[in-house]
Design a protein around this motif. Structure first.
Motif, mmCIF file in Angstrom:
data_model
loop_
_atom_site.group_PDB
_atom_site.id
_atom_site.type_symbol
_atom_site.label_atom_id
_atom_site.label_comp_id
_atom_site.label_asym_id
_atom_site.label_seq_id
_atom_site.Cartn_x
_atom_site.Cartn_y
_atom_site.Cartn_z
ATOM 1 N N ALA A 182 -4.664 5.167 -6.849
ATOM 2 C CA ALA A 182 -4.171 5.749 -5.574
ATOM 3 C C ALA A 182 -3.933 7.223 -5.797
ATOM 4 O O ALA A 182 -4.040 8.201 -5.216
ATOM 5 C CB ALA A 182 -2.868 5.235 -5.350
ATOM 6 N N SER A 213 1.978 6.951 -6.498
ATOM 7 C CA SER A 213 1.043 7.873 -7.104
ATOM 8 C C SER A 213 1.677 9.274 -6.956
ATOM 9 O O SER A 213 1.261 10.301 -7.856
ATOM 10 C CB SER A 213 -0.197 7.824 -6.228
ATOM 11 N N MET A 222 1.137 4.262 -2.729
ATOM 12 C CA MET A 222 1.382 5.745 -2.283
ATOM 13 C C MET A 222 2.433 6.360 -2.750
ATOM 14 O O MET A 222 2.088 7.677 -3.483
ATOM 15 C CB MET A 222 0.913 5.709 -0.823
ATOM 16 N N ASN A 248 -6.364 10.220 -4.796
ATOM 17 C CA ASN A 248 -6.267 10.651 -3.433
ATOM 18 C C ASN A 248 -5.341 11.976 -3.303
ATOM 19 O O ASN A 248 -5.487 12.825 -2.307
ATOM 20 C CB ASN A 248 -5.778 9.677 -2.349
ATOM 21 N N GLU A 291 0.705 -1.057 0.050
ATOM 22 C CA GLU A 291 -0.103 -0.083 0.109
ATOM 23 C C GLU A 291 0.845 1.257 0.078
ATOM 24 O O GLU A 291 0.507 2.258 -0.660
ATOM 25 C CB GLU A 291 -0.912 -0.094 1.154
ATOM 26 N N GLU A 292 1.857 1.076 0.890
ATOM 27 C CA GLU A 292 2.862 2.393 1.077
ATOM 28 C C GLU A 292 3.503 2.729 -0.386
ATOM 29 O O GLU A 292 3.727 3.729 -0.989
ATOM 30 C CB GLU A 292 3.660 2.293 2.094
ATOM 31 N N MET A 298 -4.303 8.626 1.732
ATOM 32 C CA MET A 298 -3.411 8.580 0.598
ATOM 33 C C MET A 298 -3.207 6.856 0.330
ATOM 34 O O MET A 298 -3.140 6.368 -1.054
ATOM 35 C CB MET A 298 -2.151 9.154 0.926
ATOM 36 N N LYS A 299 -3.290 6.185 1.296
ATOM 37 C CA LYS A 299 -2.962 4.794 1.052
ATOM 38 C C LYS A 299 -4.425 4.256 0.539
ATOM 39 O O LYS A 299 -4.411 3.064 -0.111
ATOM 40 C CB LYS A 299 -2.711 3.963 2.296
#
Length: 667
Positions: A529, A306, A303, A532, A299-300, A484-485
């Motif tokens: 992503a 993105s 982020m 966001n 996920e990070e 953000m994630k």
């Protein structure tokens, strides 16, 4: 007066080589006495050479002793120079090839006779980077793959070298060529009379404020990636000694060094003044993610990808470095306005309430205490967080009685255990005990609950309570990172059209992560992503990237191979901005953490090269460095202690004497 015979008995021929070229034409022989001053010898030397040129930058270098003879009023006897000395009369300023955090190379003339701390300060002033004490010079690591292949070709990640001048500044700079003001006092627009708002009005736009395009996946794979802790420790042993000059550390003219942010404690980051500093920080963070120098979850990684994509888009659209969308307010007027509000008293009831109330959290959460060879599920308890302590009870009704257990969080490690897509909001606590660290997992029900509890844990680990003003800001930061994630398309926004988008998705993630997905899948996830962060400005996106990098569990930890007193095997010592971590070399798991805030004193036994540190509660730690000189580790610890003494009241004046006192040692 003495006779010629007596003079012959007390004088000798001193051989001086001029300009480091070891040829007979460049060797000068001069008759000297031990009582002659260095300055007088240099004057006679220039008169003897009879070459009309500017000799003001020249000084004597003593090759055998590896030192400069800079104190011109000292005599040869005081320095210990005798007839067998090999002296070189050479320039103090020489060209050096520097690789910046953005992987760009510049050729800059720097002082080889000043201590590295001062040299880095001069380099940063030339590059318009504030807070030079956070940076230092690193020797480039050897690439084992190149040794095997004997590849002498050009590194694909490196562009042509930019030639710079310490006086003239950056080529192509559209603004003023002057250096930044020491106190960064705003200058005023001559037409409107309002204060200048953007860094560009001081320095103009230049290559150092613009983020570099991402490499192709093939080129990225060719760049050396340190993966193991031991490899990271080898790289960290290459930091130069801030108390010695470049020449004293074997650095020669036109050698290549890396300019990097050494101390991960970024003070007073201000988009208004720090365009170069923020961009170079962003670049160092970006490369640490892409080259897998720091671990992050899937996920990070999405982020970060993105944000990179968004920054690339804005950079290509040539968005100017402009803050005109923010209303310019005269700083004096703003200060007077704040003072007026303070004097009016505001809401005094609220202020009194904040002073008298002791904040606390109370929620039903789930707890897991992992034990070997058991698979115990999370169990529900009623938790109360007060001051810096977590207490848990069987249920809410029993919270008036003695708790089942209490966790004292001061000095603990707080590690996120989060997956937004799986709705998993966990906090891993590593609690310090006498023989190591106890692991505790706490699971929250939702994002809001997680943000409040994690923020409280972070503050408590530093010995602070929720009464601190930074608590609310910490909660907001955690919530924004969770947002953000999230890869779901926000309501009211259309899903991205993949066919209409041009993106090389593999450029924005590490090579290992790129192999997990097909290009179209990766593109879709990055674009989801991106929804966001799509509204962020260029500077805000870079700041968010830096803040997200700072929130990673491994952020800022530098590793060294050491052997602790009483141990028979090598271990890893991790040094961060606020703590030391003892790490098992085989598993990579932290064993013990010691906070700088609990440190009483530290010293070095230079004879046996052993560092000894004393903490509160009679805890003493001693170790010897295996992969580097103990001076490197000693300087890291002292440097972080020095940085903790900074305050905004000091403007940008540095107490260089205090820095050397804390980092230099007493060899």
């Amino acid at each position: 007066m003495i006779t010629a015979a007596e003079y012959g008995n007390t004088s000798w021929d001193l051989t001086v080589q001029v300009d480091e070229k070891d040829t007979e034409e460049n060797k000068q022989i001069i008759r000297v006495k031990g009582s002659d001053h260095v300055g007088g010898i240099m004057l006679r030397l220039v008169e003897q050479i009879k070459t009309p040129k500017d000799w003001s930058d020249y000084a004597l270098w003593w090759e055998q002793k590896n030192c400069w003879l800079l104190k011109t009023h000292w005599t040869l006897d005081k320095y210990g120079v005798q007839a067998d000395a090999n002296l070189i009369y050479t320039t103090q300023h020489k060209p050096l090839c520097l690789q910046l955090p953005n992987m760009k190379h510049i050729r800059l003339t720097v002082s080889f006779s000043s201590v590295v701390f001062k040299t880095v300060c001069d380099i940063c002033r030339t590059l318009n980077i504030r807070r030079s004490e956070e940076l230092s010079l690193l020797k480039p690591p050897d690439d084992p793959s190149k040794k095997k292949k004997k590849d002498k070709g050009k590194n694909p990640a490196v562009d042509d070298v930019i030639i710079m001048d310490a006086v003239g500044g950056i080529p192509g700079n559209t603004g003023n060529s002057g250096l930044y003001s020491k106190t960064m006092t705003p200058i005023y627009d001559p037409e409107t009379g309002s204060p200048a708002s953007a860094t560009s009005l001081w320095f103009g736009q230049n290559d150092l404020t613009v983020s570099q395009p991402n490499l192709s996946p093939a080129e990225l794979a060719k760049v050396y990636k340190p993966l193991a802790l031991v490899e990271k420790a080898v790289i960290n042993s290459g930091w130069l000694d801030s108390s010695l000059s470049l020449m004293e550390q074997g650095i020669q003219e036109d050698d290549k060094l890396l300019l990097r942010f050494k101390y991960h404690c970024f003070f007073d980051l201000n988009p208004k003044y720090d365009a170069v500093r923020i961009n170079q920080l962003y670049e160092q963070a970006r490369w640490s993610i892409l080259l897998e120098e720091i671990d992050c979850t899937e996920e990070e990684m999405l982020m970060f990808a993105s944000l990179q994509y968004h920054i690339c888009k804005l950079t290509k659209s040539s968005e100017p470095l402009d803050f005109s969308n923010k209303t310019d307010i005269d700083e004096v007027d703003a200060a007077l306005s704040n003072l007026e509000v303070a004097l009016d008293g505001g809401n005094t009831d609220k202020i009194l309430e904040d002073i008298t109330d002791v904040p606390k959290l109370a929620d039903t959460l789930r707890l897991l205490r992992p034990k070997r060879l058991t698979l115990r599920p999370y169990k529900e308890y009623y938790f109360i967080f007060k001051d810096t302590t977590i207490s848990y009870y069987k249920n809410k009704e029993s919270s008036n009685r003695e708790p089942i257990e209490q966790f004292h969080l001061r000095g603990c490690e707080v590690v996120p255990d989060v997956s937004v897509t799986e709705k998993k909001f966990g906090i891993k606590l590593l609690l310090p005990v006498a023989d190591g660290m106890n692991e505790v997992y706490i699971r929250c029900d939702n994002e809001t609950q997680y943000a409040k509890w994690k923020a409280a844990c972070i503050l408590a680990s530093k010995g602070k309570t929720m009464a601190y003003s930074s608590y609310r800001a910490e909660v907001r930061n955690i919530q924004s990172f969770l947002q953000m994630k999230s890869v779901a398309t926000p309501p009211g926004q259309a899903a991205p059209d993949l066919d209409a988008m041009e993106m090389n998705a593999e450029c924005f993630v590490s090579p290992r992560f790129a192999k997990k997905y097909k290009t179209k899948q990766l593109t879709a996830r990055i674009l989801e992503a991106h929804q966001n962060v799509a509204s962020l400005s260029l500077m805000d996106a870079k700041m968010r990237f830096i803040q997200a990098w700072q929130s990673l569990p491994e952020f800022g930890i530098k590793y060294y191979i050491v052997r602790f007193r009483g141990s028979k095997k090598d271990e890893i010592l991790g040094i961060s901005y606020n703590r030391l971590i003892r790490i098992d070399m085989a598993t990579g798991q932290p064993l013990t953490t010691w906070r700088f805030s609990n440190m009483k004193q530290w010293n070095v036994n230079w004879e046996i090269r052993q560092v000894t540190i004393e903490f509160d509660q009679s805890v003493s730690v001693a170790f010897t460095c295996q992969g580097c000189d103990c001076k490197v580790v000693h300087e890291y610890i002292g440097g972080y202690i020095f940085l903790s003494t900074r305050s905004k009241d000091q403007n940008e004046t540095l107490d260089e004497e205090l820095f050397h006192k804390l980092t230099g040692g007493q060899e």
